[in-house]
Scaffold this active site. Structure first.
Site, PDB file in Angstrom:
ATOM      1  N   THR A 191       1.126   0.633  10.282  1.00 38.57           N
ATOM      2  CA  THR A 191       1.629   1.909   9.792  1.00 38.57           C
ATOM      3  C   THR A 191       1.564   2.449  11.603  1.00 38.57           C
ATOM      4  O   THR A 191       0.788   2.026  12.613  1.00 38.57           O
ATOM      5  CB  THR A 191       0.555   2.731   9.629  1.00 38.57           C
TER       6      THR A 191
ATOM      7  N   SER B 252      -8.879   6.818  11.473  1.00 40.47           N
ATOM      8  CA  SER B 252      -9.676   7.222  10.604  1.00 40.47           C
ATOM      9  C   SER B 252      -9.605   5.198   9.897  1.00 40.47           C
ATOM     10  O   SER B 252      -9.446   4.506  10.706  1.00 40.47           O
ATOM     11  CB  SER B 252      -8.994   6.952   8.784  1.00 40.47           C
TER      12      SER B 252
ATOM     13  N   TYR C  25      -9.163   3.647   7.580  1.00 41.26           N
ATOM     14  CA  TYR C  25      -8.344   2.523   7.601  1.00 41.26           C
ATOM     15  C   TYR C  25      -6.809   2.622   8.659  1.00 41.26           C
ATOM     16  O   TYR C  25      -7.071   1.461   8.636  1.00 41.26           O
ATOM     17  CB  TYR C  25      -7.162   3.798   6.450  1.00 41.26           C
ATOM     18  N   HIS C  26      -6.739   3.559   8.972  1.00 39.75           N
ATOM     19  CA  HIS C  26      -5.938   3.248  10.555  1.00 39.75           C
ATOM     20  C   HIS C  26      -7.000   1.897  10.970  1.00 39.75           C
ATOM     21  O   HIS C  26      -6.214   1.189  12.054  1.00 39.75           O
ATOM     22  CB  HIS C  26      -5.941   4.189  11.202  1.00 39.75           C
TER      23      HIS C  26
ATOM     24  N   LYS D 144      -6.252  -1.135   9.882  1.00 45.45           N
ATOM     25  CA  LYS D 144      -4.578  -2.007  10.801  1.00 45.45           C
ATOM     26  C   LYS D 144      -4.716  -2.400  11.813  1.00 45.45           C
ATOM     27  O   LYS D 144      -4.022  -3.419  12.551  1.00 45.45           O
ATOM     28  CB  LYS D 144      -3.541  -0.494  10.260  1.00 45.45           C
TER      29      LYS D 144
HETATM   30  P1  NAD Z   1      -0.268   1.031  -3.183  1.00 48.76           P
HETATM   31  O1  NAD Z   1      -1.837   0.805  -3.122  1.00 48.76           O
HETATM   32  O2  NAD Z   1       0.381   1.291  -4.098  1.00 48.76           O
HETATM   33  O3  NAD Z   1      -0.383  -0.612  -2.541  1.00 48.76           O
HETATM   34  C1  NAD Z   1      -1.317  -2.011  -2.477  1.00 48.76           C
HETATM   35  C2  NAD Z   1      -1.489  -2.394  -3.078  1.00 48.76           C
HETATM   36  O4  NAD Z   1      -2.321  -3.595  -3.165  1.00 48.76           O
HETATM   37  C3  NAD Z   1      -1.701  -2.316  -4.821  1.00 48.76           C
HETATM   38  O5  NAD Z   1      -1.156  -2.658  -6.322  1.00 48.76           O
HETATM   39  C4  NAD Z   1      -3.404  -2.969  -4.603  1.00 48.76           C
HETATM   40  O6  NAD Z   1      -3.208  -3.532  -6.115  1.00 48.76           O
HETATM   41  C5  NAD Z   1      -3.078  -4.549  -4.457  1.00 48.76           C
HETATM   42  N1  NAD Z   1      -4.681  -4.619  -3.650  1.00 48.76           N
HETATM   43  C6  NAD Z   1      -5.018  -4.419  -2.596  1.00 48.76           C
HETATM   44  N2  NAD Z   1      -6.084  -5.151  -2.021  1.00 48.76           N
HETATM   45  C7  NAD Z   1      -5.929  -6.239  -3.055  1.00 48.76           C
HETATM   46  C8  NAD Z   1      -6.149  -7.630  -2.514  1.00 48.76           C
HETATM   47  N3  NAD Z   1      -8.004  -7.539  -2.020  1.00 48.76           N
HETATM   48  N4  NAD Z   1      -5.794  -8.204  -3.534  1.00 48.76           N
HETATM   49  C9  NAD Z   1      -4.717  -8.663  -3.861  1.00 48.76           C
HETATM   50  N5  NAD Z   1      -4.181  -7.271  -4.666  1.00 48.76           N
HETATM   51  C10 NAD Z   1      -4.801  -6.019  -3.390  1.00 48.76           C
HETATM   52  O7  NAD Z   1       0.144   1.412  -1.680  1.00 48.76           O
HETATM   53  P2  NAD Z   1       1.347   1.392  -0.782  1.00 48.76           P
HETATM   54  O8  NAD Z   1       1.535   3.008  -0.442  1.00 48.76           O
HETATM   55  O9  NAD Z   1       2.204   0.708  -1.949  1.00 48.76           O
HETATM   56  O10 NAD Z   1       1.435   0.640   1.020  1.00 48.76           O
HETATM   57  C11 NAD Z   1       1.178  -0.112   0.916  1.00 48.76           C
HETATM   58  C12 NAD Z   1       1.374  -1.137   2.444  1.00 48.76           C
HETATM   59  O11 NAD Z   1       2.299  -0.558   2.978  1.00 48.76           O
HETATM   60  C13 NAD Z   1      -0.274  -0.669   2.489  1.00 48.76           C
HETATM   61  O12 NAD Z   1      -0.599  -1.879   3.402  1.00 48.76           O
HETATM   62  C14 NAD Z   1       0.236   0.847   3.381  1.00 48.76           C
HETATM   63  O13 NAD Z   1      -1.092   0.163   4.649  1.00 48.76           O
HETATM   64  C15 NAD Z   1       0.900   0.345   3.761  1.00 48.76           C
HETATM   65  N6  NAD Z   1       2.017   1.576   4.085  1.00 48.76           N
HETATM   66  C16 NAD Z   1       1.613   2.509   3.179  1.00 48.76           C
HETATM   67  C17 NAD Z   1       2.636   3.522   3.594  1.00 48.76           C
HETATM   68  C18 NAD Z   1       2.989   5.309   2.523  1.00 48.76           C
HETATM   69  O14 NAD Z   1       3.235   5.859   2.585  1.00 48.76           O
HETATM   70  N7  NAD Z   1       2.473   4.577   1.156  1.00 48.76           N
HETATM   71  C19 NAD Z   1       2.591   4.057   4.717  1.00 48.76           C
HETATM   72  C20 NAD Z   1       2.780   3.186   6.104  1.00 48.76           C
HETATM   73  C21 NAD Z   1       2.136   2.516   5.315  1.00 48.76           C
END
Ligand code: NAD
Length: 388
Positions: free
Chosen positions: A148, A190, A192-193, A196
């Site tokens: 991120t 945070s 979360y961050h 990362k």
């Molecule tokens: P999301 O929560 O929709 O998807 C994450 C998926 O991972 C979910 O389906 C969840 O069930 C699965 N998961 C989590 N922990 C798990 C585990 N221990 N074992 C197996 N599966 C697991 O999130 P997203 O928005 O699709 O984000 C995906 C990635 O992209 C994340 O790492 C997030 O930090 C990064 N990201 C997202 C955004 C955004 O705006 N959505 C922005 C920057 C970075």
């Protein structure tokens, strides 16, 4: 000949599902691992996606029906079931692994000591289990991780944020100056961050000590819901979160404007954030997979964002499109009240990324998603109940 195999960790999520579909369309063989924890958190919070997302079984059946290709699926917790995960790696032998499987909401990570501990344990263990399993299975595969922009902290006007590494000048004992490159100092805002930021150190360590081939994509806030592939059939629809924990600021504005509410801007609104459309996210991942060198002398870090906006300007953009009112409310987050943000994204641009900009797609998002599914809207979900 067997198609190149991509393992998508977290492939049932907001970014993972459209990525799996996009890569399948591009000719990759796809296997998803997901523990469906994101769906469980919806239940825990008493919220649901505005769009009617289908069960993973229905999604996969629909893919098979429409394309004739099967996406394999393993229901598996990567953070807590190392042996089963290692088994999948050894059997499937992926050429690339895309890692989305983390708890990704900053507000959720700040709710309580329970959600803080869950986020740390889930995210750090998932990433470390992945790295340890790739070493143990002796796979020569490329890991693409979704990081991120938040690890950089807040930007300033004085400097463009580079792609992961910072040039510094150090004074040696003999008085001479030498230029070195270091990982850009992390400044997480945070829990979360913070996870990362920890991921970055694990990647650097495993690259240096085991030669693992890793690309870390520092992504901005993803906006939009649908991609070409998720639009093919309503059973493939992607999720749209608008609740106080998982909904992004933009989704909150879109929902508020569609329902005739005031757009609530937290604080001054002069906080600047980086954005990217979900179609560009899936394209960037394809570009990252397709451009992996044979040897990574260090972790390849690319900034995956296409534009930056101040939150008050975003609200104004939506006001101009829809006539909504803007209401400034106190900020539930402990963050700089204003910042400027200039970000280098030359790496993905050089690989062929052609950004889809907010100005071009917002209105469609309001009519095709926010208004179309407004009968599923629950106004109680909107307020942010995490304060930090
Ligand atoms: P999301 O929560 O929709 O998807 C994450 C998926 O991972 C979910 O389906 C969840 O069930 C699965 N998961 C989590 N922990 C798990 C585990 N221990 N074992 C197996 N599966 C697991 O999130 P997203 O928005 O699709 O984000 C995906 C990635 O992209 C994340 O790492 C997030 O930090 C990064 N990201 C997202 C955004 C955004 O705006 N959505 C922005 C920057 C970075």
């Amino acid at each position: 000949m067997r198609r190149p195999r991509v393992l998508v960790l977290g492939g049932d999520g907001f970014c993972g599902w459209p990525t799996a579909l996009h890569l399948l369309k591009q000719g990759y063989d796809i296997t998803i691992i997901d523990n469906l924890s994101r769906r469980a958190i919806d239940k825990e919070l008493g919220v649901s996606s505005l769009t009617p997302i289908q069960s993973i079984e229905t999604r996969l059946q629909c893919v098979l029906q429409l394309t004739g290709s099967k996406i394999n699926f393993h229901l598996l917790d990567i953070a807590n079931d190392y042996d089963a995960f290692l088994d999948v790696l050894k059997t499937y032998q992926p050429t690339a692994i895309v890692h989305f499987a983390e708890q990704r909401a900053a507000p959720y990570s700040m709710k309580s000591s329970l959600t803080k501990r869950y986020t740390v344990s889930n995210n750090i263990n998932t990433t470390h289990n992945l790295l340890a399993a790739v070493v143990e299975s002796q796979l020569n595969c490329h890991i693409v991780h979704l990081g991120t922009m938040g690890v950089y902290g807040y930007g300033t006007a004085a400097m463009k944020i580079p792609e992961g590494y910072l040039d510094i000048e150090v004074r040696l004992d003999n008085g001479e100056c030498q230029t070195q490159q270091i990982l850009y100092p992390a400044m997480p805002g945070s829990i979360y961050h913070m996870t990362k930021a920890q991921d970055q150190l694990m990647f650097a360590y495993y690259n240096k000590n085991y030669g693992l081939r890793i690309t870390d994509l520092h992504q901005g806030i993803v906006w939009g819901t649908q991609t070409v592939e998720t639009s093919l059939d309503e059973r493939l629809i992607n999720r749209f979160d608008y609740d106080g924990d998982y909904g992004t600021v933009l989704n909150r504005f879109l929902m508020q404007s569609a329902m005739g509410y005031d757009l609530t801007v937290h604080g001054s609104g002069r906080q600047t954030r980086a954005f990217i459309h979900i179609s560009d996210t899936v394209r960037c991942i394809q570009l990252a997979i397709g451009s992996a060198p044979e040897i990574f002398s260090r972790v390849r870090i690319m900034n995956q964002m296409t534009e930056t906006h101040r939150l008050c300007d975003l609200a104004l953009m939506i006001k101009d499109m829809t006539g909504a009112n803007i209401n400034y409310v106190s900020n539930p987050r402990n963050e700089a009240s204003e910042n400027e943000l200039f970000v280098e994204n030359a790496n993905l641009r050089k690989l062929g990324l052609e950004p889809r900009l907010l100005q071009q797609g917002l209105l469609k998002e309001i009519t095709d998603i926010a208004k179309r599914y407004s009968h599923r809207f629950d106004p109680d979900c909107i307020p942010c109940r995490s304060y930090w």
